[in-house]
Design a protein around this motif. Structure first.
Motif, PDB file in Angstrom:
ATOM      1  N   VAL A  95      51.256 115.370 -14.183  1.00 41.49           N
ATOM      2  CA  VAL A  95      51.771 114.050 -14.544  1.00 41.49           C
ATOM      3  C   VAL A  95      51.679 113.102 -13.354  1.00 41.49           C
ATOM      4  O   VAL A  95      51.315 111.935 -13.497  1.00 41.49           O
ATOM      5  CB  VAL A  95      53.234 114.170 -15.038  1.00 41.49           C
ATOM      6  N   TRP A  96      51.974 113.597 -12.165  1.00 40.82           N
ATOM      7  CA  TRP A  96      51.945 112.755 -10.969  1.00 40.82           C
ATOM      8  C   TRP A  96      50.514 112.421 -10.556  1.00 40.82           C
ATOM      9  O   TRP A  96      50.271 111.403  -9.917  1.00 40.82           O
ATOM     10  CB  TRP A  96      52.688 113.434  -9.827  1.00 40.82           C
ATOM     11  N   ILE A 105      58.172 106.687 -11.522  1.00 37.88           N
ATOM     12  CA  ILE A 105      59.529 106.399 -11.048  1.00 37.88           C
ATOM     13  C   ILE A 105      60.215 105.400 -11.973  1.00 37.88           C
ATOM     14  O   ILE A 105      61.396 105.534 -12.284  1.00 37.88           O
ATOM     15  CB  ILE A 105      59.485 105.901  -9.586  1.00 37.88           C
ATOM     16  N   THR A 106      59.461 104.416 -12.457  1.00 28.18           N
ATOM     17  CA  THR A 106      60.032 103.427 -13.367  1.00 28.18           C
ATOM     18  C   THR A 106      60.468 104.066 -14.672  1.00 28.18           C
ATOM     19  O   THR A 106      61.565 103.790 -15.178  1.00 28.18           O
ATOM     20  CB  THR A 106      59.009 102.311 -13.639  1.00 28.18           C
ATOM     21  N   THR A 107      59.632 104.938 -15.236  1.00 28.02           N
ATOM     22  CA  THR A 107      60.021 105.588 -16.498  1.00 28.02           C
ATOM     23  C   THR A 107      61.208 106.515 -16.298  1.00 28.02           C
ATOM     24  O   THR A 107      62.077 106.615 -17.171  1.00 28.02           O
ATOM     25  CB  THR A 107      58.842 106.373 -17.098  1.00 28.02           C
ATOM     26  N   LEU A 108      61.278 107.186 -15.161  1.00 29.16           N
ATOM     27  CA  LEU A 108      62.432 108.034 -14.870  1.00 29.16           C
ATOM     28  C   LEU A 108      63.689 107.187 -14.716  1.00 29.16           C
ATOM     29  O   LEU A 108      64.760 107.536 -15.235  1.00 29.16           O
ATOM     30  CB  LEU A 108      62.187 108.849 -13.595  1.00 29.16           C
ATOM     31  N   PHE A 113      68.870 105.706 -16.129  1.00 29.09           N
ATOM     32  CA  PHE A 113      69.846 104.657 -15.830  1.00 29.09           C
ATOM     33  C   PHE A 113      69.767 103.465 -16.779  1.00 29.09           C
ATOM     34  O   PHE A 113      70.629 102.611 -16.764  1.00 29.09           O
ATOM     35  CB  PHE A 113      69.664 104.172 -14.381  1.00 29.09           C
ATOM     36  N   GLY A 114      68.722 103.424 -17.592  1.00 31.81           N
ATOM     37  CA  GLY A 114      68.595 102.342 -18.559  1.00 31.81           C
ATOM     38  C   GLY A 114      68.352 100.989 -17.934  1.00 31.81           C
ATOM     39  O   GLY A 114      68.652  99.970 -18.509  1.00 31.81           O
ATOM     40  N   THR A 115      67.760 100.967 -16.724  1.00 27.99           N
ATOM     41  CA  THR A 115      67.499  99.695 -16.055  1.00 27.99           C
ATOM     42  C   THR A 115      66.046  99.327 -16.236  1.00 27.99           C
ATOM     43  O   THR A 115      65.162 100.178 -16.191  1.00 27.99           O
ATOM     44  CB  THR A 115      67.800  99.779 -14.555  1.00 27.99           C
ATOM     45  N   ASP A 116      65.775  98.090 -16.437  1.00 23.94           N
ATOM     46  CA  ASP A 116      64.402  97.592 -16.482  1.00 23.94           C
ATOM     47  C   ASP A 116      64.110  96.901 -15.165  1.00 23.94           C
ATOM     48  O   ASP A 116      64.698  95.879 -14.840  1.00 23.94           O
ATOM     49  CB  ASP A 116      64.201  96.607 -17.636  1.00 23.94           C
ATOM     50  N   SER A 117      63.200  97.472 -14.400  1.00 27.17           N
ATOM     51  CA  SER A 117      62.887  96.913 -13.086  1.00 27.17           C
ATOM     52  C   SER A 117      61.676  96.020 -13.137  1.00 27.17           C
ATOM     53  O   SER A 117      61.014  95.806 -12.139  1.00 27.17           O
ATOM     54  CB  SER A 117      62.696  98.039 -12.074  1.00 27.17           C
ATOM     55  N   LYS A 118      61.304  95.512 -14.297  1.00 24.05           N
ATOM     56  CA  LYS A 118      60.113  94.640 -14.437  1.00 24.05           C
ATOM     57  C   LYS A 118      60.454  93.227 -14.151  1.00 24.05           C
ATOM     58  O   LYS A 118      61.424  92.666 -14.393  1.00 24.05           O
ATOM     59  CB  LYS A 118      59.526  94.789 -15.829  1.00 24.05           C
TER      60      LYS A 118
END
Length: 118
Positions: A95-96, A105-108, A113-118
């Motif tokens: 996968v990596w 890292i974003t999908t994890l 944590f349910g955060t959207d870092s976009k």
């Protein structure tokens, strides 16, 4: 092996003084080694118990444990249901290699944590 062959082998062993001497040395070193290892195991156990007792009697450690006990109910449940499955899926190296590091890292982060870092 029948009885006579065993008797012959035993008699040959009795007659071979050099072999008897080597066996005595081997068993003596083996016994001393077992006593030494046993002593080291006992010493390590006693030293560990003493260290744990010393740490447990430290006032700072006791205060930190009490603070942790009191703070556990205040911690929010931040881990979502799909987090563990996502972590397990990312344990594979394939996968990596197939997807970029930032995307993994974003999908994890989104799964746990349910955060959207976009």
């Amino acid at each position: 092996m029948n009885q006579s062959e065993l008797q012959k082998a035993f008699n040959n062993f009795k007659a071979n003084d050099q072999l008897k001497k080597k066996l005595k040395i081997f068993f003596t070193i083996g016994c001393l080694g077992m006593v030494l290892v046993g002593g080291l195991i006992l010493w390590a156990g006693v030293a560990t118990v003493q260290q744990v007792a010393k740490i447990g009697s430290n006032v700072n450690v006791q205060e930190q444990v009490e603070n942790l006990k009191g703070g556990i109910p205040k911690i929010p449940a931040i881990v979502k249901v799909g987090c563990w499955e996502k972590v397990q899926s990312l344990m594979s190296i394939q996968v990596w290699l197939e997807t970029p590091l930032g995307e993994n890292i974003t999908t994890l982060q989104n799964a746990c944590f349910g955060t959207d870092s976009k």
